[in-house]
Design a protein around this motif. Structure first.
Motif, PDB file in Angstrom:
ATOM      1  N   LEU A 154      40.027  70.123  45.806  1.00 46.71           N
ATOM      2  CA  LEU A 154      40.978  69.096  45.387  1.00 46.71           C
ATOM      3  C   LEU A 154      42.073  69.688  44.503  1.00 46.71           C
ATOM      4  O   LEU A 154      43.239  69.313  44.620  1.00 46.71           O
ATOM      5  CB  LEU A 154      40.248  67.962  44.664  1.00 46.71           C
ATOM      6  N   HIS A 155      41.727  70.642  43.643  1.00 42.15           N
ATOM      7  CA  HIS A 155      42.747  71.324  42.835  1.00 42.15           C
ATOM      8  C   HIS A 155      43.699  72.107  43.731  1.00 42.15           C
ATOM      9  O   HIS A 155      44.915  72.109  43.497  1.00 42.15           O
ATOM     10  CB  HIS A 155      42.093  72.259  41.814  1.00 42.15           C
ATOM     11  N   GLN A 187      45.791  62.185  36.328  1.00 41.00           N
ATOM     12  CA  GLN A 187      45.550  62.839  37.611  1.00 41.00           C
ATOM     13  C   GLN A 187      44.135  63.405  37.670  1.00 41.00           C
ATOM     14  O   GLN A 187      43.448  63.266  38.681  1.00 41.00           O
ATOM     15  CB  GLN A 187      46.559  63.968  37.834  1.00 41.00           C
ATOM     16  N   PRO A 242      46.758  69.417  35.881  1.00 43.87           N
ATOM     17  CA  PRO A 242      46.907  67.977  36.100  1.00 43.87           C
ATOM     18  C   PRO A 242      46.951  67.226  34.775  1.00 43.87           C
ATOM     19  O   PRO A 242      46.355  67.660  33.784  1.00 43.87           O
ATOM     20  CB  PRO A 242      45.653  67.603  36.892  1.00 43.87           C
ATOM     21  N   MET A 299      41.173  62.533  40.249  1.00 43.57           N
ATOM     22  CA  MET A 299      40.540  63.581  41.044  1.00 43.57           C
ATOM     23  C   MET A 299      39.021  63.571  40.857  1.00 43.57           C
ATOM     24  O   MET A 299      38.275  63.696  41.837  1.00 43.57           O
ATOM     25  CB  MET A 299      41.116  64.950  40.650  1.00 43.57           C
ATOM     26  N   PHE A 309      44.411  71.429  46.880  1.00 48.98           N
ATOM     27  CA  PHE A 309      45.231  70.440  47.576  1.00 48.98           C
ATOM     28  C   PHE A 309      46.351  69.940  46.667  1.00 48.98           C
ATOM     29  O   PHE A 309      47.506  69.847  47.073  1.00 48.98           O
ATOM     30  CB  PHE A 309      44.364  69.270  48.043  1.00 48.98           C
ATOM     31  N   ARG A 310      46.006  69.638  45.397  1.00 49.77           N
ATOM     32  CA  ARG A 310      47.004  69.171  44.437  1.00 49.77           C
ATOM     33  C   ARG A 310      48.071  70.237  44.200  1.00 49.77           C
ATOM     34  O   ARG A 310      49.260  69.945  44.149  1.00 49.77           O
ATOM     35  CB  ARG A 310      46.342  68.795  43.119  1.00 49.77           C
ATOM     36  N   ALA A 311      47.668  71.501  44.092  1.00 49.13           N
ATOM     37  CA  ALA A 311      48.621  72.588  43.872  1.00 49.13           C
ATOM     38  C   ALA A 311      49.602  72.699  45.038  1.00 49.13           C
ATOM     39  O   ALA A 311      50.809  72.862  44.829  1.00 49.13           O
ATOM     40  CB  ALA A 311      47.881  73.907  43.670  1.00 49.13           C
ATOM     41  N   LEU A 315      50.416  70.286  47.077  1.00 47.23           N
ATOM     42  CA  LEU A 315      51.242  69.084  47.044  1.00 47.23           C
ATOM     43  C   LEU A 315      52.342  69.197  45.993  1.00 47.23           C
ATOM     44  O   LEU A 315      53.504  68.895  46.266  1.00 47.23           O
ATOM     45  CB  LEU A 315      50.356  67.859  46.771  1.00 47.23           C
ATOM     46  N   VAL A 316      51.982  69.663  44.801  1.00 51.37           N
ATOM     47  CA  VAL A 316      52.966  69.809  43.723  1.00 51.37           C
ATOM     48  C   VAL A 316      54.004  70.870  44.100  1.00 51.37           C
ATOM     49  O   VAL A 316      55.199  70.679  43.889  1.00 51.37           O
ATOM     50  CB  VAL A 316      52.268  70.159  42.383  1.00 51.37           C
TER      51      VAL A 316
END
Length: 86
Positions: free
Chosen positions: A71-72, A19, A15, A23, A74-76, A78-79
Motif C-alpha cells: 500500500l505504501h 492518509q 503520508p 491505509m 501504491f501510494r508512492a 500515485l503521489v
C-alpha cells in the motif's frame, strides 16, 4: 548521456496522519474479516480477550509485513504520478 538527476526519482513525503489512518484501515478491516471467516468457528468458544489476542497475533504481521508495504508503494506511485502531472 542523460542528466543523472533525471533518473533519480524525487522522494515521496510520508503520508499524513489521515492518509496513514485510511491505509491502516484498508489493511486491517479486510484482514480481520478474512481471519474471522476462516477461523471464527474455532475462536468462538474462547473468551473475548483470548480471541482478540489470537486475532491480533495473526493479523498484525499480515498487515505490517504483507499488506502495508504494498500500500505504501501504491501510494508512492500515485503521489509521484500526481507530481508529474501537476
Amino acid at each position: 548521456m542523460s542528466n543523472p538527476t533525471e533518473s533519480i526519482p524525487a522522494r515521496v513525503p510520508p503520508p499524513t496522519k489521515h492518509q496513514l489512518a485510511l491505509m491502516i484501515w484498508l489493511c486491517v478491516f479486510p484482514t480481520l474479516t478474512a481471519i474471522n471467516l476462516l477461523v471464527g468457528d474455532w475462536l468462538s468458544p474462547m473468551p473475548s480477550v483470548l480471541r482478540t489476542f489470537v486475532l491480533a497475533t495473526i493479523a498484525v504481521p499480515i498487515v505490517i509485513y504483507g499488506l502495508m508495504p504494498h500500500l505504501h508503494g501504491f501510494r508512492a506511485r500515485l503521489v509521484s504520478r500526481k507530481r508529474q502531472e501537476g
